[in-house]
Design an enzyme around this catalytic site. Structure first.
Site, PDB file in Angstrom:
ATOM      1  CG  HIS A   1       4.186  14.847  -8.888  1.00  0.00           C
ATOM      2  ND1 HIS A   1       4.273  16.168  -9.256  1.00  0.00           N
ATOM      3  CD2 HIS A   1       4.830  14.154  -9.862  1.00  0.00           C
ATOM      4  CE1 HIS A   1       4.914  16.263 -10.411  1.00  0.00           C
ATOM      5  NE2 HIS A   1       5.262  15.055 -10.798  1.00  0.00           N
TER       6      HIS A   1
ATOM      7  CD  GLU B   1      -2.580 -13.607   7.818  1.00  0.00           C
ATOM      8  OE1 GLU B   1      -2.284 -14.790   8.110  1.00  0.00           O
ATOM      9  OE2 GLU B   1      -1.967 -12.627   8.281  1.00  0.00           O
TER      10      GLU B   1
ATOM     11  CE  LYS C   1       3.042 -15.673  11.362  1.00  0.00           C
ATOM     12  NZ  LYS C   1       3.854 -16.765  10.843  1.00  0.00           N
TER      13      LYS C   1
ATOM     14  N   GLY D   1      10.906 -17.895   3.298  1.00  0.00           N
ATOM     15  CA  GLY D   1       9.742 -17.368   2.576  1.00  0.00           C
ATOM     16  C   GLY D   1      10.101 -16.197   1.670  1.00  0.00           C
ATOM     17  NE  ARG D   2      13.567 -12.474   5.509  1.00  0.00           N
ATOM     18  CZ  ARG D   2      13.322 -13.271   6.544  1.00  0.00           C
ATOM     19  NH1 ARG D   2      12.124 -13.831   6.681  1.00  0.00           N
ATOM     20  NH2 ARG D   2      14.246 -13.515   7.445  1.00  0.00           N
TER      21      ARG D   2
ATOM     22  CD  GLU E   1       9.345 -11.743   7.476  1.00  0.00           C
ATOM     23  OE1 GLU E   1       8.206 -11.315   7.733  1.00  0.00           O
ATOM     24  OE2 GLU E   1       9.541 -12.700   6.705  1.00  0.00           O
TER      25      GLU E   1
ATOM     26  CE  LYS F   1      10.184 -22.605   4.976  1.00  0.00           C
ATOM     27  NZ  LYS F   1      11.348 -21.826   5.371  1.00  0.00           N
TER      28      LYS F   1
HETATM   29  O1  F6P Z   1       4.986 -12.814   7.974  1.00  0.00           O
HETATM   30  C1  F6P Z   1       5.612 -13.889   8.524  1.00  0.00           C
HETATM   31  C2  F6P Z   1       5.783 -15.007   7.591  1.00  0.00           C
HETATM   32  O2  F6P Z   1       6.220 -16.057   8.375  1.00  0.00           O
HETATM   33  C3  F6P Z   1       6.760 -14.689   6.452  1.00  0.00           C
HETATM   34  O3  F6P Z   1       8.067 -14.906   6.809  1.00  0.00           O
HETATM   35  C4  F6P Z   1       6.262 -15.626   5.396  1.00  0.00           C
HETATM   36  O4  F6P Z   1       6.758 -15.251   4.150  1.00  0.00           O
HETATM   37  C5  F6P Z   1       4.774 -15.455   5.540  1.00  0.00           C
HETATM   38  O5  F6P Z   1       4.582 -15.385   6.934  1.00  0.00           O
HETATM   39  C6  F6P Z   1       3.930 -16.518   4.907  1.00  0.00           C
HETATM   40  O6  F6P Z   1       4.186 -17.781   5.431  1.00  0.00           O
HETATM   41  P1  F6P Z   1       3.712 -19.098   4.691  1.00  0.00           P
HETATM   42  O7  F6P Z   1       4.382 -19.124   3.339  1.00  0.00           O
HETATM   43  O8  F6P Z   1       4.136 -20.229   5.561  1.00  0.00           O
HETATM   44  O9  F6P Z   1       2.219 -19.044   4.530  1.00  0.00           O
END
Ligand code: F6P
Length: 538
Positions: free
Chosen positions: A379, A209, A507, A262-263, A348, A203
């Site tokens: 199990h 990452e 972060k 995002g979620r 979240e 987003k």
């Molecule tokens: O984990 C925090 C977060 O901000 C989530 O809300 C989001 O889904 C994720 O990081 C990834 O963010 P982006 O889509 O901006 O890479």
């Protein structure tokens, strides 16, 4: 006392009584219980009759929902008001799954034409890739997609692919989320760069990452195919200019708006990889299933409203009975990623300690969620569910018709789902165990030792969700059901379910520590952190 405070007090009084009552007795004593506490919506059948509330308690919970303003809050959500108050944005994911021709507005701004245009672009791209009209740098058709994203840009697409992927897919979809290079290394094994599309989903297009993995995957493509490999780059982002700056061709950048959390984003272009790998028709069917659940949520009375009932059952357990953990066990291997998806959705969204106005919450908020596919979970952690010292409510999901394989194995799976819900409910009395041990000829000393260990207290609540089939429409409805359940809980707790400030501190500290691990000047840290940095500095 305000109406809301009075309703919460009524809940805690009712829960005090519920604590000493048996759910299986309620099922006998309340003739209307099953019909009141089961309902069908958008292809899903929900049964919350094995929850600890009586029908009188349900009435109190419905009052709590009413006086807390659930209906008005729902209407504001669907109207596109800025319900995400801390970021001053709507949360209008429902607009993404509405049929063509609708007129949704985000904070007054019309959004439906833009949504339809994006869907059209996704459809065209999916068809071009699947038909072979769009090829890679060497002219070969695409046979695989590497989807790079994390959190909401990963968990939903991963769940969908796992739930719906064909046994022999025309296009293989692989996911990389973790910045641990092991995940990318494993995902690349056996992939041919000439046949691989790289879909980077973020987003913000700033997530450490995702950018690290996207750069590494782009280098892998370039090493094999040279600069022409940029034709393999696709991006999905609410910051399209950053994606273009990364080198993604402009016509392969798919956008969405910042009012898509995002979620809550799988309904947007974030679902592109799935739309390509499953075919656009499957993606569209998923949207229509979610839309059917939206309509149900908007129109059904609170007492017959599936997300509302699921939320109220949860709040009865969480707040009335003080239960801080919830398990989710889908008896469907294809839904094994539901628990990780719900962890982000619920924890979240509702893992908050202050209300929308900045004041402390008055009631405990989201429970911890965990789970795995049944029967595997039986199990692993079911021992604790049956005989542990804490009562953990469980959502049990089952699918009537299996997608593949031996029908008798599918029947065994269903039998286990039903039997576990029953075992949690009824348990096994010590008298029953003693009778069995006596019949087996055990001594009374042995019986005294063994009987308590083999006794099951029962009275452990569960909700049961049944799907006829695990198809795209029902999957869409299922995800939307949990989205709206999460929203209703947030309204009851008075919190903003659409922000996530709690992930920010980690972060920023990670980038500070990174600088130090890479040899930069040391900062001020507590002694434990400083010692760890010292040990791991390069
Ligand atoms: O984990 C925090 C977060 O901000 C989530 O809300 C989001 O889904 C994720 O990081 C990834 O963010 P982006 O889509 O901006 O890479």
């Amino acid at each position: 006392m305000s109406d809301v405070d009075a309703a919460w007090t009524a809940l805690s009084t009712a829960a005090g009584v519920a604590r000493d009552r048996r759910i299986d007795q309620l099922l006998i004593a309340e003739p209307d219980r099953l019909s009141t506490l089961t309902l069908a919506a958008a292809g899903l059948e929900l049964d919350v009759s094995k929850q600890p509330w009586s029908l009188a308690d349900l009435a109190l919970m419905l009052d709590l929902a009413r006086v807390s303003g659930v209906e008005a809050a729902r209407d504001r959500l669907f109207a596109g008001d800025a319900v995400n108050t801390s970021e001053d944005r709507p949360a209008l994911h429902m607009a993404l799954r509405a049929p063509d021709g609708a007129d949704w507005r985000a904070a007054g701004v019309p959004v439906s034409r833009e949504i339809e245009a994006t869907r059209e672009a996704m459809r065209g791209f999916a068809q071009a890739v699947r038909s072979g009209a769009k090829t890679g740098a060497t002219g070969k058709p695409f046979r695989s997609i590497l989807h790079i994203g994390i959190g909401g840009s990963d968990l939903g697409p991963r769940l969908i692919w796992e739930a719906l992927k064909p046994l022999s897919p025309q296009i293989e979809l692989r996911f990389v989320a973790n910045v641990d290079p092991a995940e990318l290394a494993q995902a690349l094994v056996g992939l041919d760069p000439a046949e691989t599309l790289l879909v980077t989903v973020s987003k913000t297009f700033t997530t450490q990452e995702t950018l690290t993995n996207a750069e590494a995957a782009r280098a892998w493509l370039r090493a094999a195919l040279g600069p022409a490999s940029d034709a393999h780059l696709v991006a999905v982002s609410a910051a399209p200019e950053r994606a273009r700056a990364f080198g993604v061709p402009a016509d392969q950048v798919f956008g969405f708006r910042d009012w898509v959390g995002g979620r809550y984003s799988i309904w947007s272009a974030v679902g592109l990889s799935c739309a390509v790998a499953l075919g656009y028709a499957a993606f569209e069917a998923m949207l229509s299933g979610a839309h059917a659940l939206d309509t149900h949520f908007q129109t059904a009375p609170l007492s017959r409203n599936a997300p509302v009932l699921l939320a109220l059952a949860h709040v009865f357990n969480r707040n009335g009975l003080g239960r801080p953990i919830r398990a989710v066990v889908p008896y469907a291997q294809r839904l094994r990623l539901l628990a990780p998806f719900l962890q982000q959705l619920e924890m979240e969204s509702n893992g908050k300690r202050v209300r929308r106005d900045g004041t402390p919450v008055r009631h405990s908020t989201a429970a911890s969620v965990f789970g795995d596919a049944g029967t595997n979970g039986q199990h692993a952690f079911f021992q604790l569910l049956h005989q542990g010292t804490d009562v953990i409510p469980v959502d049990i999901l089952a699918v009537r018709e299996g997608a593949e394989g031996d029908p008798s194995a599918q029947t065994k799976l269903l039998a286990n789902a039903i039997a576990q819900a029953e075992a949690l409910l009824v348990g096994r009395t010590e008298a029953d165990v003693r009778a069995e041990l006596t019949a087996a000829g055990r001594s009374s000393a042995e019986i005294d030792t063994l009987a308590p260990q083999r006794t099951f207290p029962g009275n452990r609540p569960s909700s049961f969700l049944l799907l006829d089939r695990l198809d795209p429409a029902r999957l869409g409805a299922l995800i939307a059901l949990y989205e709206h359940k999460t929203f209703v809980e947030g309204v009851l707790w008075g919190i903003n379910s659409f922000d996530q400030w709690g992930v920010e501190l980690g972060k920023s500290l990670a980038s500070r520590v990174l600088g130090e691990l890479e040899g930069g000047p040391g900062g001020a840290h507590d002694p434990s952190t400083a010692a760890l940095i010292e040990r791991l500095r390069t």
